[in-house]
Design a protein around this motif. Structure first.
Motif, PDB file in Angstrom:
ATOM      1  N   GLY A  49       1.039  -1.164  -0.020  1.00  0.00           N
ATOM      2  CA  GLY A  49       0.082  -0.091   0.111  1.00  0.00           C
ATOM      3  C   GLY A  49       0.521   1.165  -0.069  1.00  0.00           C
ATOM      4  N   SER A  50       2.175   1.085  -0.164  1.00  0.00           N
ATOM      5  CA  SER A  50       2.820   2.177  -0.242  1.00  0.00           C
ATOM      6  C   SER A  50       3.665   2.501  -1.383  1.00  0.00           C
ATOM      7  CB  SER A  50       3.966   2.270   0.882  1.00  0.00           C
ATOM      8  OG  SER A  50       4.905   1.535   0.904  1.00  0.00           O
ATOM      9  N   PRO A  51       4.471   3.632  -1.813  1.00  0.00           N
ATOM     10  CA  PRO A  51       5.144   3.473  -2.919  1.00  0.00           C
ATOM     11  C   PRO A  51       6.423   2.556  -2.951  1.00  0.00           C
ATOM     12  CG  PRO A  51       4.595   5.613  -2.151  1.00  0.00           C
ATOM     13  CD  PRO A  51       4.061   4.694  -1.182  1.00  0.00           C
ATOM     14  N   ALA A  52       6.661   2.192  -1.753  1.00  0.00           N
ATOM     15  CA  ALA A  52       7.891   1.215  -1.580  1.00  0.00           C
ATOM     16  C   ALA A  52       7.508  -0.268  -2.055  1.00  0.00           C
ATOM     17  CB  ALA A  52       8.208   1.326  -0.117  1.00  0.00           C
ATOM     18  N   LYS A  53       6.072  -0.326  -2.772  1.00  0.00           N
ATOM     19  CA  LYS A  53       6.172  -1.654  -3.099  1.00  0.00           C
ATOM     20  C   LYS A  53       7.143  -2.115  -4.079  1.00  0.00           C
ATOM     21  CE  LYS A  53       3.433  -5.307  -4.067  1.00  0.00           C
ATOM     22  NZ  LYS A  53       3.506  -6.578  -3.192  1.00  0.00           N
ATOM     23  N   ASP A  54       7.798  -1.110  -4.930  1.00  0.00           N
ATOM     24  CA  ASP A  54       8.572  -1.378  -5.724  1.00  0.00           C
ATOM     25  C   ASP A  54       9.963  -2.123  -5.151  1.00  0.00           C
ATOM     26  OD1 ASP A  54       7.139  -0.616  -8.159  1.00  0.00           O
ATOM     27  OD2 ASP A  54       8.013   1.311  -8.052  1.00  0.00           O
ATOM     28  N   ILE A  55      10.200  -1.674  -4.227  1.00  0.00           N
ATOM     29  CA  ILE A  55      11.518  -2.286  -3.492  1.00  0.00           C
ATOM     30  C   ILE A  55      11.291  -3.668  -3.467  1.00  0.00           C
ATOM     31  CG2 ILE A  55      12.483  -2.555  -1.241  1.00  0.00           C
ATOM     32  CD1 ILE A  55      11.893   0.432  -0.523  1.00  0.00           C
ATOM     33  N   GLU A  56      10.246  -4.378  -3.315  1.00  0.00           N
ATOM     34  CA  GLU A  56      10.345  -5.722  -3.233  1.00  0.00           C
ATOM     35  C   GLU A  56      10.647  -6.420  -4.542  1.00  0.00           C
ATOM     36  OE1 GLU A  56       6.700  -9.376  -3.530  1.00  0.00           O
ATOM     37  OE2 GLU A  56       6.202  -7.509  -2.899  1.00  0.00           O
ATOM     38  N   LYS A  57       9.990  -5.869  -5.695  1.00  0.00           N
ATOM     39  CA  LYS A  57      10.517  -6.324  -7.124  1.00  0.00           C
ATOM     40  C   LYS A  57      12.088  -5.830  -7.062  1.00  0.00           C
ATOM     41  CE  LYS A  57       6.072  -5.395  -9.259  1.00  0.00           C
ATOM     42  NZ  LYS A  57       5.471  -4.418 -10.158  1.00  0.00           N
ATOM     43  N   ASN A  58      12.620  -4.891  -6.461  1.00  0.00           N
ATOM     44  CA  ASN A  58      14.102  -4.549  -6.898  1.00  0.00           C
ATOM     45  C   ASN A  58      14.870  -5.547  -5.962  1.00  0.00           C
ATOM     46  OD1 ASN A  58      13.484  -2.401  -8.709  1.00  0.00           O
ATOM     47  ND2 ASN A  58      13.437  -0.749  -6.650  1.00  0.00           N
ATOM     48  N   ILE A  59      14.438  -5.758  -4.656  1.00  0.00           N
ATOM     49  CA  ILE A  59      15.218  -6.813  -4.001  1.00  0.00           C
ATOM     50  C   ILE A  59      15.381  -8.095  -4.307  1.00  0.00           C
ATOM     51  CG2 ILE A  59      15.420  -7.810  -1.659  1.00  0.00           C
ATOM     52  CD1 ILE A  59      14.180  -5.187  -0.430  1.00  0.00           C
ATOM     53  N   LYS A  60      14.132  -8.587  -4.946  1.00  0.00           N
ATOM     54  CA  LYS A  60      13.969  -9.967  -5.531  1.00  0.00           C
ATOM     55  C   LYS A  60      14.950 -10.017  -6.964  1.00  0.00           C
ATOM     56  CE  LYS A  60      11.057 -13.559  -7.247  1.00  0.00           C
ATOM     57  NZ  LYS A  60       9.577 -13.898  -7.506  1.00  0.00           N
ATOM     58  N   ALA A  61      14.809  -8.815  -7.650  1.00  0.00           N
ATOM     59  CA  ALA A  61      15.793  -8.706  -8.877  1.00  0.00           C
ATOM     60  C   ALA A  61      17.039  -8.700  -8.540  1.00  0.00           C
ATOM     61  CB  ALA A  61      15.516  -7.640  -9.650  1.00  0.00           C
ATOM     62  N   VAL A  62      17.643  -7.969  -7.323  1.00  0.00           N
ATOM     63  CA  VAL A  62      19.089  -7.836  -6.973  1.00  0.00           C
ATOM     64  C   VAL A  62      19.669  -9.401  -6.299  1.00  0.00           C
ATOM     65  CG1 VAL A  62      20.618  -6.971  -5.413  1.00  0.00           C
ATOM     66  CG2 VAL A  62      18.961  -5.414  -6.547  1.00  0.00           C
ATOM     67  N   LEU A  63      18.700  -9.968  -5.565  1.00  0.00           N
ATOM     68  CA  LEU A  63      19.004 -11.207  -5.035  1.00  0.00           C
ATOM     69  C   LEU A  63      18.971 -12.421  -6.183  1.00  0.00           C
ATOM     70  CD1 LEU A  63      16.862 -11.448  -2.017  1.00  0.00           C
ATOM     71  CD2 LEU A  63      19.164 -11.358  -1.858  1.00  0.00           C
ATOM     72  N   GLN A  64      18.121 -12.240  -7.129  1.00  0.00           N
ATOM     73  CA  GLN A  64      18.249 -13.205  -8.210  1.00  0.00           C
ATOM     74  C   GLN A  64      19.716 -13.142  -9.002  1.00  0.00           C
ATOM     75  OE1 GLN A  64      14.281 -12.954  -9.863  1.00  0.00           O
ATOM     76  NE2 GLN A  64      13.916 -14.800  -9.110  1.00  0.00           N
ATOM     77  N   SER A  65      19.832 -11.819  -9.462  1.00  0.00           N
ATOM     78  CA  SER A  65      21.197 -11.323  -9.989  1.00  0.00           C
ATOM     79  C   SER A  65      22.506 -11.942  -9.439  1.00  0.00           C
ATOM     80  CB  SER A  65      21.129  -9.926 -10.370  1.00  0.00           C
ATOM     81  OG  SER A  65      22.389  -9.488 -11.101  1.00  0.00           O
ATOM     82  N   GLY A  66      22.266 -11.743  -7.993  1.00  0.00           N
ATOM     83  CA  GLY A  66      23.445 -11.962  -7.169  1.00  0.00           C
ATOM     84  C   GLY A  66      23.661 -13.581  -7.245  1.00  0.00           C
ATOM     85  N   LEU A  67      22.662 -14.183  -7.094  1.00  0.00           N
ATOM     86  CA  LEU A  67      22.850 -15.710  -7.241  1.00  0.00           C
ATOM     87  C   LEU A  67      23.148 -16.095  -8.446  1.00  0.00           C
ATOM     88  CD1 LEU A  67      19.668 -16.738  -4.786  1.00  0.00           C
ATOM     89  CD2 LEU A  67      22.183 -17.009  -4.347  1.00  0.00           C
ATOM     90  N   ALA A  68      22.636 -15.711  -9.453  1.00  0.00           N
ATOM     91  CA  ALA A  68      22.934 -16.050 -10.734  1.00  0.00           C
ATOM     92  C   ALA A  68      24.283 -15.961 -11.156  1.00  0.00           C
ATOM     93  CB  ALA A  68      22.151 -15.133 -11.903  1.00  0.00           C
ATOM     94  N   ARG A  69      25.152 -15.008 -10.548  1.00  0.00           N
ATOM     95  CA  ARG A  69      26.477 -14.888 -10.758  1.00  0.00           C
ATOM     96  C   ARG A  69      27.307 -15.911 -10.281  1.00  0.00           C
ATOM     97  NH1 ARG A  69      27.145  -9.543  -8.566  1.00  0.00           N
ATOM     98  NH2 ARG A  69      25.061  -8.906  -8.892  1.00  0.00           N
ATOM     99  N   LEU A  70      26.872 -16.232  -9.209  1.00  0.00           N
ATOM    100  CA  LEU A  70      27.538 -17.488  -8.369  1.00  0.00           C
ATOM    101  C   LEU A  70      27.486 -18.956  -9.222  1.00  0.00           C
ATOM    102  CD1 LEU A  70      26.240 -17.153  -4.683  1.00  0.00           C
ATOM    103  CD2 LEU A  70      28.188 -16.328  -5.697  1.00  0.00           C
ATOM    104  N   ASP A  71      28.560 -19.617  -8.734  1.00  0.00           N
ATOM    105  CA  ASP A  71      28.625 -20.619  -9.715  1.00  0.00           C
ATOM    106  C   ASP A  71      27.904 -21.927  -8.792  1.00  0.00           C
ATOM    107  OD1 ASP A  71      29.138 -22.457 -11.824  1.00  0.00           O
ATOM    108  OD2 ASP A  71      31.230 -22.683 -11.326  1.00  0.00           O
ATOM    109  N   VAL A  72      26.561 -22.125  -8.723  1.00  0.00           N
ATOM    110  CA  VAL A  72      25.883 -22.875  -7.996  1.00  0.00           C
ATOM    111  C   VAL A  72      25.089 -23.895  -8.984  1.00  0.00           C
ATOM    112  CG1 VAL A  72      25.978 -21.583  -5.710  1.00  0.00           C
ATOM    113  CG2 VAL A  72      24.129 -21.637  -7.309  1.00  0.00           C
TER     114      VAL A  72
END
Length: 85
Positions: free
Chosen positions: A20-43
């Protein structure tokens, strides 16, 4: 091990905090950052790891069998060499 379900759960929890706040985009951004970071790991996934472990075990069994055959063949050759000499 972190998987997409864990990331989804984390993103959902963060999303509830900012719902309910403009910070809703933070969820998408955090998820994108985490996925991007994990994608760079060789797992690999646990399933991929288990498959490769089974392949390695079968390969080890075949190698052990071949090594045993070589020992037998070398013994035969050694025995035949002494008998013929």
């Amino acid at each position: 091990m972190i998987n997409s379900h864990t990331l989804d759960d984390l993103a959902a929890r963060i999303g509830k905090l900012f719902e309910g706040s403009p910070a809703k985009d933070i969820e998408k951004n955090i998820k994108a950052v985490l996925q991007s970071g994990l994608a760079r790991l060789d797992v690999v996934t646990r399933q991929e790891f288990d498959v490769q472990r089974e392949v390695l075990a079968r390969t080890r069994e075949k190698l052990d069998a071949l090594e045993a055959r070589v020992v037998v063949l070398e013994a035969r050759e050694s025995t035949a060499g002494r008998a013929g000499g």
